[in-house]
Design a protein around this motif. Structure first.
Motif, PDB file in Angstrom:
ATOM      1  N   GLY A  39       0.829  -1.204   0.000  1.00  0.00           N
ATOM      2  CA  GLY A  39       0.000   0.000   0.000  1.00  0.00           C
ATOM      3  C   GLY A  39       0.861   1.250   0.000  1.00  0.00           C
ATOM      4  N   PRO A  40       0.217   2.418  -0.026  1.00  0.00           N
ATOM      5  CA  PRO A  40       0.960   3.684  -0.076  1.00  0.00           C
ATOM      6  C   PRO A  40       1.899   3.842   1.112  1.00  0.00           C
ATOM      7  N   ARG A  41       3.035   4.477   0.840  1.00  0.00           N
ATOM      8  CA  ARG A  41       4.026   4.734   1.894  1.00  0.00           C
ATOM      9  C   ARG A  41       4.663   6.096   1.690  1.00  0.00           C
ATOM     10  N   ARG A  42       5.101   6.669   2.788  1.00  0.00           N
ATOM     11  CA  ARG A  42       5.879   7.898   2.740  1.00  0.00           C
ATOM     12  C   ARG A  42       7.338   7.533   2.489  1.00  0.00           C
ATOM     13  N   ARG A  43       8.122   8.544   2.080  1.00  0.00           N
ATOM     14  CA  ARG A  43       9.556   8.322   1.787  1.00  0.00           C
ATOM     15  C   ARG A  43      10.279   7.646   2.945  1.00  0.00           C
ATOM     16  N   ARG A  44      10.105   8.194   4.122  1.00  0.00           N
ATOM     17  CA  ARG A  44      10.861   7.633   5.264  1.00  0.00           C
ATOM     18  C   ARG A  44      10.412   6.209   5.583  1.00  0.00           C
ATOM     19  N   GLU A  45       9.147   5.897   5.337  1.00  0.00           N
ATOM     20  CA  GLU A  45       8.672   4.525   5.510  1.00  0.00           C
ATOM     21  C   GLU A  45       9.330   3.607   4.481  1.00  0.00           C
ATOM     22  N   LEU A  46       9.445   4.095   3.252  1.00  0.00           N
ATOM     23  CA  LEU A  46      10.121   3.303   2.214  1.00  0.00           C
ATOM     24  C   LEU A  46      11.561   3.025   2.602  1.00  0.00           C
ATOM     25  N   ARG A  47      12.273   4.055   3.045  1.00  0.00           N
ATOM     26  CA  ARG A  47      13.678   3.859   3.446  1.00  0.00           C
ATOM     27  C   ARG A  47      13.798   2.862   4.585  1.00  0.00           C
ATOM     28  N   ALA A  48      12.879   2.938   5.541  1.00  0.00           N
ATOM     29  CA  ALA A  48      12.927   2.024   6.688  1.00  0.00           C
ATOM     30  C   ALA A  48      12.629   0.591   6.267  1.00  0.00           C
ATOM     31  N   VAL A  49      11.639   0.398   5.416  1.00  0.00           N
ATOM     32  CA  VAL A  49      11.257  -0.944   4.963  1.00  0.00           C
ATOM     33  C   VAL A  49      12.343  -1.554   4.092  1.00  0.00           C
ATOM     34  N   ILE A  50      12.915  -0.731   3.197  1.00  0.00           N
ATOM     35  CA  ILE A  50      13.917  -1.236   2.263  1.00  0.00           C
ATOM     36  C   ILE A  50      15.247  -1.461   2.961  1.00  0.00           C
ATOM     37  N   GLY A  51      15.738  -0.481   3.674  1.00  0.00           N
ATOM     38  CA  GLY A  51      17.026  -0.598   4.341  1.00  0.00           C
ATOM     39  C   GLY A  51      18.173  -0.618   3.349  1.00  0.00           C
ATOM     40  N   GLY A  52      19.226   0.118   3.639  1.00  0.00           N
ATOM     41  CA  GLY A  52      20.424   0.099   2.807  1.00  0.00           C
ATOM     42  C   GLY A  52      20.366   0.971   1.574  1.00  0.00           C
ATOM     43  N   VAL A  53      19.293   1.703   1.365  1.00  0.00           N
ATOM     44  CA  VAL A  53      19.183   2.579   0.202  1.00  0.00           C
ATOM     45  C   VAL A  53      19.423   4.020   0.663  1.00  0.00           C
ATOM     46  N   SER A  54      20.264   4.728  -0.071  1.00  0.00           N
ATOM     47  CA  SER A  54      20.537   6.127   0.282  1.00  0.00           C
ATOM     48  C   SER A  54      19.368   6.999  -0.154  1.00  0.00           C
TER      49      SER A  54
END
Length: 125
Positions: A39-54
């Motif tokens: 579902g929809p996510r904010r940028r910081r949520e994406l970074r947290a879920v993905i991990g390791g992405v700048s």
């Protein structure tokens, strides 16, 4: 020219196959798409879920995916302003089709792939 030859020529000439394979040319793009599957996510949520992405790499990926019509950016009129990213119908079809199939293949063959790559790298030293 046979029918098969004509078909191959059409695929190259109109670039649809190339456009589709370009979706996998950037390492993080399929990862971002998969992270948006829930579902929809904010940028910081994406970074947290993905991990390791700048942050820069995530920004570049989001821009490519927006330009391809695979995701949409939703700005919410809230204080503070909120921006969500979500899959479009096109993006959903990519995630549920080819990316799901790729995920099954990786689950079945991923260890073998990594072992072969590591072995090959060790032999090349």
């Amino acid at each position: 020219m046979t029918n098969d030859d004509a078909h191959c020529y059409e695929l190259v000439a109109d670039c649809r196959l190339r456009a589709a394979t370009d979706l996998f040319a950037h390492t993080w793009d399929p990862v971002v798409l998969t992270a948006l599957r829930a579902g929809p996510r904010r940028r910081r949520e994406l970074r947290a879920v993905i991990g390791g992405v700048s942050d820069k790499v995530l920004t570049d990926s989001l821009r490519r995916l927006l330009a391809s019509g695979l995701i949409e950016r939703r700005a919410r009129a809230e204080a503070p302003p909120r921006v969500d990213y979500a899959l479009t119908g096109l993006g959903q079809s990519l995630v549920e089709g080819p990316l799901t199939a790729l995920g099954r293949w990786v689950t079945e063959h991923g260890d073998e792939l990594l072992e072969t790559q590591e072995s090959s790298a060790a032999e090349g030293r």
